[in-house]
Design a protein around this motif. Structure first.
Motif, PDB file in Angstrom:
ATOM      1  N   ILE A   7     -14.982  61.557 172.443  1.00 47.20           N
ATOM      2  CA  ILE A   7     -14.692  60.144 172.667  1.00 47.20           C
ATOM      3  C   ILE A   7     -13.216  59.908 172.365  1.00 47.20           C
ATOM      4  CG2 ILE A   7     -15.241  57.792 171.967  1.00 47.20           C
ATOM      5  CD1 ILE A   7     -17.960  58.827 171.063  1.00 47.20           C
ATOM      6  N   HIS A   8     -12.523  59.270 173.298  1.00 50.17           N
ATOM      7  CA  HIS A   8     -11.104  58.938 173.165  1.00 50.17           C
ATOM      8  C   HIS A   8     -10.952  57.464 172.795  1.00 50.17           C
ATOM      9  CE1 HIS A   8     -10.308  62.723 175.244  1.00 50.17           C
ATOM     10  NE2 HIS A   8     -11.229  62.362 176.115  1.00 50.17           N
ATOM     11  N   PRO A   9      -9.785  57.045 172.297  1.00 48.12           N
ATOM     12  CA  PRO A   9      -9.533  55.606 172.108  1.00 48.12           C
ATOM     13  C   PRO A   9      -9.582  54.886 173.457  1.00 48.12           C
ATOM     14  CG  PRO A   9      -7.903  56.897 170.910  1.00 48.12           C
ATOM     15  CD  PRO A   9      -8.683  57.861 171.767  1.00 48.12           C
ATOM     16  N   SER A  12      -9.086  49.716 177.418  1.00 51.94           N
ATOM     17  CA  SER A  12      -9.615  48.390 177.760  1.00 51.94           C
ATOM     18  C   SER A  12      -9.989  47.600 176.506  1.00 51.94           C
ATOM     19  CB  SER A  12     -10.808  48.506 178.698  1.00 51.94           C
ATOM     20  OG  SER A  12     -11.873  49.190 178.084  1.00 51.94           O
ATOM     21  N   GLN A  13     -10.564  48.248 175.509  1.00 50.69           N
ATOM     22  CA  GLN A  13     -10.887  47.555 174.256  1.00 50.69           C
ATOM     23  C   GLN A  13      -9.620  47.100 173.554  1.00 50.69           C
ATOM     24  OE1 GLN A  13     -13.453  49.887 171.749  1.00 50.69           O
ATOM     25  NE2 GLN A  13     -14.955  50.167 173.366  1.00 50.69           N
ATOM     26  N   LEU A  14      -8.609  47.927 173.565  1.00 54.28           N
ATOM     27  CA  LEU A  14      -7.328  47.569 172.963  1.00 54.28           C
ATOM     28  C   LEU A  14      -6.712  46.381 173.698  1.00 54.28           C
ATOM     29  CD1 LEU A  14      -5.159  48.214 170.865  1.00 54.28           C
ATOM     30  CD2 LEU A  14      -4.171  49.798 172.517  1.00 54.28           C
ATOM     31  N   GLY A  15      -6.761  46.390 175.021  1.00 52.96           N
ATOM     32  CA  GLY A  15      -6.228  45.287 175.807  1.00 52.96           C
ATOM     33  C   GLY A  15      -6.969  43.985 175.555  1.00 52.96           C
ATOM     34  N   LEU A  16      -8.298  44.057 175.454  1.00 51.89           N
ATOM     35  CA  LEU A  16      -9.083  42.855 175.163  1.00 51.89           C
ATOM     36  C   LEU A  16      -8.771  42.303 173.777  1.00 51.89           C
ATOM     37  CD1 LEU A  16     -12.558  43.772 176.671  1.00 51.89           C
ATOM     38  CD2 LEU A  16     -11.055  41.927 177.393  1.00 51.89           C
ATOM     39  N   LYS A  99     -24.895  52.469 166.736  1.00 49.63           N
ATOM     40  CA  LYS A  99     -24.788  52.120 165.316  1.00 49.63           C
ATOM     41  C   LYS A  99     -25.431  53.243 164.521  1.00 49.63           C
ATOM     42  CE  LYS A  99     -25.272  48.308 162.187  1.00 49.63           C
ATOM     43  NZ  LYS A  99     -23.875  48.238 161.829  1.00 49.63           N
ATOM     44  N   LEU A 100     -24.624  53.902 163.694  1.00 49.62           N
ATOM     45  CA  LEU A 100     -25.096  54.992 162.838  1.00 49.62           C
ATOM     46  C   LEU A 100     -25.336  54.439 161.444  1.00 49.62           C
ATOM     47  CD1 LEU A 100     -22.558  57.699 164.004  1.00 49.62           C
ATOM     48  CD2 LEU A 100     -24.861  57.327 164.835  1.00 49.62           C
ATOM     49  N   LEU A 101     -26.530  54.657 160.932  1.00 53.62           N
ATOM     50  CA  LEU A 101     -26.917  54.097 159.643  1.00 53.62           C
ATOM     51  C   LEU A 101     -27.050  55.205 158.607  1.00 53.62           C
ATOM     52  CD1 LEU A 101     -29.744  51.851 161.100  1.00 53.62           C
ATOM     53  CD2 LEU A 101     -27.419  51.147 160.565  1.00 53.62           C
ATOM     54  N   GLU A 105     -22.477  55.016 154.257  1.00 52.84           N
ATOM     55  CA  GLU A 105     -21.540  54.366 155.167  1.00 52.84           C
ATOM     56  C   GLU A 105     -22.208  54.144 156.520  1.00 52.84           C
ATOM     57  OE1 GLU A 105     -17.098  55.282 156.988  1.00 52.84           O
ATOM     58  OE2 GLU A 105     -18.124  56.780 155.789  1.00 52.84           O
ATOM     59  N   ASN A 106     -21.990  52.975 157.094  1.00 57.72           N
ATOM     60  CA  ASN A 106     -22.456  52.679 158.446  1.00 57.72           C
ATOM     61  C   ASN A 106     -21.262  52.711 159.390  1.00 57.72           C
ATOM     62  OD1 ASN A 106     -25.011  52.272 157.426  1.00 57.72           O
ATOM     63  ND2 ASN A 106     -24.759  50.076 157.278  1.00 57.72           N
ATOM     64  N   ARG A 107     -21.478  53.221 160.588  1.00 56.04           N
ATOM     65  CA  ARG A 107     -20.419  53.282 161.589  1.00 56.04           C
ATOM     66  C   ARG A 107     -20.947  52.720 162.888  1.00 56.04           C
ATOM     67  NH1 ARG A 107     -17.000  58.822 160.924  1.00 56.04           N
ATOM     68  NH2 ARG A 107     -16.831  58.729 158.683  1.00 56.04           N
ATOM     69  N   THR A 108     -20.058  52.069 163.618  1.00 53.48           N
ATOM     70  CA  THR A 108     -20.416  51.503 164.909  1.00 53.48           C
ATOM     71  C   THR A 108     -19.390  51.941 165.939  1.00 53.48           C
ATOM     72  OG1 THR A 108     -21.385  49.585 163.809  1.00 53.48           O
ATOM     73  CG2 THR A 108     -20.895  49.366 166.153  1.00 53.48           C
ATOM     74  N   PHE A 109     -19.871  52.415 167.082  1.00 58.53           N
ATOM     75  CA  PHE A 109     -19.018  52.821 168.186  1.00 58.53           C
ATOM     76  C   PHE A 109     -19.388  52.007 169.416  1.00 58.53           C
ATOM     77  CE2 PHE A 109     -19.235  56.627 165.550  1.00 58.53           C
ATOM     78  CZ  PHE A 109     -17.901  56.961 165.436  1.00 58.53           C
ATOM     79  N   ILE A 110     -18.383  51.405 170.044  1.00 58.61           N
ATOM     80  CA  ILE A 110     -18.585  50.756 171.326  1.00 58.61           C
ATOM     81  C   ILE A 110     -18.204  51.787 172.380  1.00 58.61           C
ATOM     82  CG2 ILE A 110     -17.893  48.877 172.845  1.00 58.61           C
ATOM     83  CD1 ILE A 110     -17.290  47.251 170.326  1.00 58.61           C
ATOM     84  N   LEU A 111     -19.173  52.182 173.170  1.00 49.89           N
ATOM     85  CA  LEU A 111     -18.979  53.255 174.139  1.00 49.89           C
ATOM     86  C   LEU A 111     -18.897  52.662 175.536  1.00 49.89           C
ATOM     87  CD1 LEU A 111     -21.730  55.617 172.705  1.00 49.89           C
ATOM     88  CD2 LEU A 111     -19.287  55.667 172.205  1.00 49.89           C
TER      89      LEU A 111
END
Length: 138
Positions: A7-9, A12-16, A99-101, A105-111
């Motif tokens: 997964i890369h940065p 589009s998320q950065l622009g939004l 969402k990794l539980l 620590e919890n982590r969330t990735f928008i893919l």
């Protein structure tokens, strides 16, 4: 059989994110009356935009290793592995949220598709995550 996805940065998320900060800055500049309060608010919005930009670009490459047999996901970020047995997938038409539980620590990735090398890789990951989640529910 393990499946590995890189997964890369996301541009589009950065622009939004930056676009939302610009809109908030314009609203503050238009509607806030005391000059000192407007300047302080604009400085705060600028600092938040800088922080969000750094936060989105900092992880660099992230590797997701799916193990459908054991229903586990391993995240490798910056050379550090993170194992997760509990996860939740929220899939929409345009993106998926993973969402990794964990107890620590919890982590969330928008893919979304621009985070992957190809659209096929993105679709394969979505399919594999949904299959794993359905297998856990049974």
């Amino acid at each position: 059989m393990q499946e590995i996805y890189t997964i890369h940065p996301s541009n589009s998320q950065l622009g939004l994110t930056l676009g939302a900060h610009v809109v908030v800055g314009l609203a503050i500049a238009s509607y806030v009356t005391p000059l000192w309060f407007m300047l302080a608010s604009l400085a705060l919005v600028g600092l938040l935009a800088l922080r969000e930009t750094r936060e989105q670009l900092r992880p660099g490459l992230v590797r997701l290793k799916l193990n459908p047999g054991a229903a586990t996901i391993e995240v490798e970020q910056g050379g550090q592995p993170y194992f997760c047995g509990k996860y939740k997938v929220y899939a929409t038409r345009w993106f998926a949220i993973l969402k990794l539980l964990s107890n620590h620590e919890n982590r969330t990735f928008i893919l979304n598709p621009d985070r992957f090398d190809s659209i096929q890789s993105y679709r394969q990951l979505r399919f594999a995550l949904c299959q794993m989640e359905q297998g856990n529910a049974d």
